[in-house]
Design a protein around this motif. Structure first.
Motif, PDB file in Angstrom:
ATOM      1  N   ARG A   1       0.787  -1.122   0.089  1.00 49.56           N
ATOM      2  CA  ARG A   1       0.131   0.005   0.023  1.00 49.56           C
ATOM      3  C   ARG A   1       0.799   1.200   0.081  1.00 49.56           C
ATOM      4  NH1 ARG A   1      -5.794  -1.233   1.257  1.00 49.56           N
ATOM      5  NH2 ARG A   1      -5.655  -3.462   1.273  1.00 49.56           N
ATOM      6  N   THR A   2       0.474   2.279  -0.729  1.00 51.15           N
ATOM      7  CA  THR A   2       1.336   3.669  -0.714  1.00 51.15           C
ATOM      8  C   THR A   2       0.315   4.754  -0.150  1.00 51.15           C
ATOM      9  OG1 THR A   2       2.285   2.973  -2.758  1.00 51.15           O
ATOM     10  CG2 THR A   2       2.266   5.272  -2.352  1.00 51.15           C
ATOM     11  N   MET A   3       0.867   5.544   0.564  1.00 46.33           N
ATOM     12  CA  MET A   3       0.180   6.717   1.340  1.00 46.33           C
ATOM     13  C   MET A   3       1.288   7.580   0.985  1.00 46.33           C
ATOM     14  SD  MET A   3      -0.614   5.182   5.066  1.00 46.33           S
ATOM     15  CE  MET A   3       1.091   5.098   5.742  1.00 46.33           C
ATOM     16  N   THR A   4       0.537   9.005   0.904  1.00 52.06           N
ATOM     17  CA  THR A   4       1.411  10.255   0.424  1.00 52.06           C
ATOM     18  C   THR A   4       0.899  11.105   1.735  1.00 52.06           C
ATOM     19  OG1 THR A   4      -0.122  11.216  -0.973  1.00 52.06           O
ATOM     20  CG2 THR A   4       1.774   9.701  -1.795  1.00 52.06           C
ATOM     21  N   ALA A   5       2.006  12.148   2.018  1.00 52.00           N
ATOM     22  CA  ALA A   5       1.654  12.981   3.077  1.00 52.00           C
ATOM     23  C   ALA A   5       2.299  14.431   2.794  1.00 52.00           C
ATOM     24  CB  ALA A   5       2.060  12.629   4.412  1.00 52.00           C
ATOM     25  N   THR A   6       1.636  15.401   3.152  1.00 50.45           N
ATOM     26  CA  THR A   6       2.442  16.810   3.049  1.00 50.45           C
ATOM     27  C   THR A   6       2.772  17.296   4.394  1.00 50.45           C
ATOM     28  OG1 THR A   6       1.038  17.451   1.235  1.00 50.45           O
ATOM     29  CG2 THR A   6       2.125  19.255   2.453  1.00 50.45           C
ATOM     30  N   LEU A   7       4.301  17.500   4.453  1.00 48.20           N
ATOM     31  CA  LEU A   7       4.695  17.932   5.701  1.00 48.20           C
ATOM     32  C   LEU A   7       4.591  19.556   6.099  1.00 48.20           C
ATOM     33  CD1 LEU A   7       8.080  15.990   5.783  1.00 48.20           C
ATOM     34  CD2 LEU A   7       5.734  15.173   6.736  1.00 48.20           C
ATOM     35  N   TYR A   8       4.439  19.927   7.306  1.00 46.89           N
ATOM     36  CA  TYR A   8       4.284  21.551   7.531  1.00 46.89           C
ATOM     37  C   TYR A   8       5.597  22.086   7.954  1.00 46.89           C
ATOM     38  CZ  TYR A   8      -0.279  20.314   8.795  1.00 46.89           C
ATOM     39  OH  TYR A   8      -1.778  19.824   8.553  1.00 46.89           O
ATOM     40  N   ASP A   9       5.458  23.205   7.694  1.00 46.97           N
ATOM     41  CA  ASP A   9       6.756  24.250   7.976  1.00 46.97           C
ATOM     42  C   ASP A   9       7.004  24.411   9.439  1.00 46.97           C
ATOM     43  OD1 ASP A   9       8.935  25.766   7.074  1.00 46.97           O
ATOM     44  OD2 ASP A   9       7.631  27.441   6.747  1.00 46.97           O
ATOM     45  N   ASN A  10       7.821  23.555   9.950  1.00 41.16           N
ATOM     46  CA  ASN A  10       8.193  23.423  11.277  1.00 41.16           C
ATOM     47  C   ASN A  10       9.644  22.766  11.284  1.00 41.16           C
ATOM     48  OD1 ASN A  10       7.877  20.694  12.357  1.00 41.16           O
ATOM     49  ND2 ASN A  10       5.731  21.207  11.970  1.00 41.16           N
ATOM     50  N   PRO A  11      10.579  23.297  12.417  1.00 42.34           N
ATOM     51  CA  PRO A  11      12.016  22.648  12.316  1.00 42.34           C
ATOM     52  C   PRO A  11      11.765  21.181  12.648  1.00 42.34           C
ATOM     53  CG  PRO A  11      11.509  24.650  13.834  1.00 42.34           C
ATOM     54  CD  PRO A  11      10.247  24.215  13.343  1.00 42.34           C
ATOM     55  N   SER A  12      10.891  20.378  13.389  1.00 47.04           N
ATOM     56  CA  SER A  12      10.633  19.134  13.469  1.00 47.04           C
ATOM     57  C   SER A  12      10.487  18.295  11.970  1.00 47.04           C
ATOM     58  CB  SER A  12       9.854  18.766  14.242  1.00 47.04           C
ATOM     59  OG  SER A  12       9.968  19.135  15.673  1.00 47.04           O
TER      60      SER A  12
ATOM     61  N   GLY B   1       2.690  16.942   9.839  1.00 45.34           N
ATOM     62  CA  GLY B   1       1.999  17.116   8.700  1.00 45.34           C
ATOM     63  C   GLY B   1       0.826  16.144   8.486  1.00 45.34           C
ATOM     64  N   ARG B   2       0.224  16.102   7.516  1.00 48.18           N
ATOM     65  CA  ARG B   2      -0.973  15.284   7.211  1.00 48.18           C
ATOM     66  C   ARG B   2      -0.985  14.511   5.864  1.00 48.18           C
ATOM     67  NH1 ARG B   2      -5.514  15.326   9.488  1.00 48.18           N
ATOM     68  NH2 ARG B   2      -6.817  15.014   7.943  1.00 48.18           N
ATOM     69  N   PHE B   3      -1.695  13.180   6.097  1.00 47.69           N
ATOM     70  CA  PHE B   3      -1.822  12.445   4.834  1.00 47.69           C
ATOM     71  C   PHE B   3      -2.720  12.809   3.823  1.00 47.69           C
ATOM     72  CE2 PHE B   3      -0.226   9.496   8.199  1.00 47.69           C
ATOM     73  CZ  PHE B   3       0.676   8.986   7.492  1.00 47.69           C
ATOM     74  N   ASP B   4      -2.302  13.016   2.512  1.00 42.61           N
ATOM     75  CA  ASP B   4      -3.006  13.488   1.405  1.00 42.61           C
ATOM     76  C   ASP B   4      -4.002  12.261   0.805  1.00 42.61           C
ATOM     77  OD1 ASP B   4      -1.759  15.955   1.495  1.00 42.61           O
ATOM     78  OD2 ASP B   4       0.160  15.046   0.526  1.00 42.61           O
ATOM     79  N   GLU B   5      -3.350  11.061   0.606  1.00 40.26           N
ATOM     80  CA  GLU B   5      -3.914   9.956   0.180  1.00 40.26           C
ATOM     81  C   GLU B   5      -3.394   8.822   0.744  1.00 40.26           C
ATOM     82  OE1 GLU B   5      -3.359   9.214  -4.316  1.00 40.26           O
ATOM     83  OE2 GLU B   5      -2.320  11.235  -4.109  1.00 40.26           O
ATOM     84  N   GLY B   6      -4.155   7.625   0.258  1.00 41.68           N
ATOM     85  CA  GLY B   6      -3.878   6.364   0.790  1.00 41.68           C
ATOM     86  C   GLY B   6      -3.822   5.888   2.341  1.00 41.68           C
TER      87      GLY B   6
END
Length: 156
Positions: free
Chosen positions: A52-63, A134-139
């Motif tokens: 299975r494949t999931m994608t996510a977008t990360l947020y703009d923070n140091p971690s 961040g948050r998951f976008d799909e999958g």
């Protein structure tokens, strides 16, 4: 007419003094600490496990930036509790700029500071010690598959 007042005890005076000393520091600490950025970036990742494949977008923070710099990674993903999967990172991420956040939602990608692991939520959660990466976008439905699997995380 005279008003009689009860004498103040040492305990009352000490309690009042401690409260007065603590309040300005608490207010200053909250005032100076901004919450971790929840702004999406162009840092996108792919996670693959159990076909299975999931994608996510990360947020703009140091971690999140620190996590992105570690990729690609081969880890192991496993169930934890009834609402998340976890994966242990090879080292702890920076906690610079961490702070409380609200509006926790399923399909958030977080970092759990005390243990140094990724926390991938697929149901409601609330826990101190997390930094939202961040948050998951799909999958993200793949997170509902129970079990322990090899996990590949890479940039896209």
């Amino acid at each position: 007419m005279t008003i009689e007042r009860a004498p103040l005890s040492r305990r009352t005076l000490l309690g009042a003094a401690l409260a007065a000393a603590a309040l300005p520091r608490t207010a200053a600490g909250q005032e100076g600490q901004s919450p971790v950025s929840q702004e999406p970036t162009d840092m996108k990742i792919r996670m693959v496990f159990n076909g299975r494949t999931m994608t996510a977008t990360l947020y703009d923070n140091p971690s999140a930036h620190d996590f992105f710099s570690m990729l690609p990674l081969d880890l192991e993903i496993e169930d934890y509790a009834h609402n998340e999967k976890i994966a242990y990172l090879p080292r702890k991420l920076t906690e610079e700029g961490s702070g409380p956040f609200a509006d926790e939602q399923p399909y958030d990608l977080c970092y759990f500071m005390p243990w140094g692991n990724l926390a991938m939520f697929y149901a409601d959660y609330r826990h101190p010690g997390l930094i939202r990466l961040g948050r998951f976008d799909e999958g993200e439905q793949a997170l509902h598959i129970r079990g322990k699997f090899p996990l590949r995380i890479e940039r896209i």
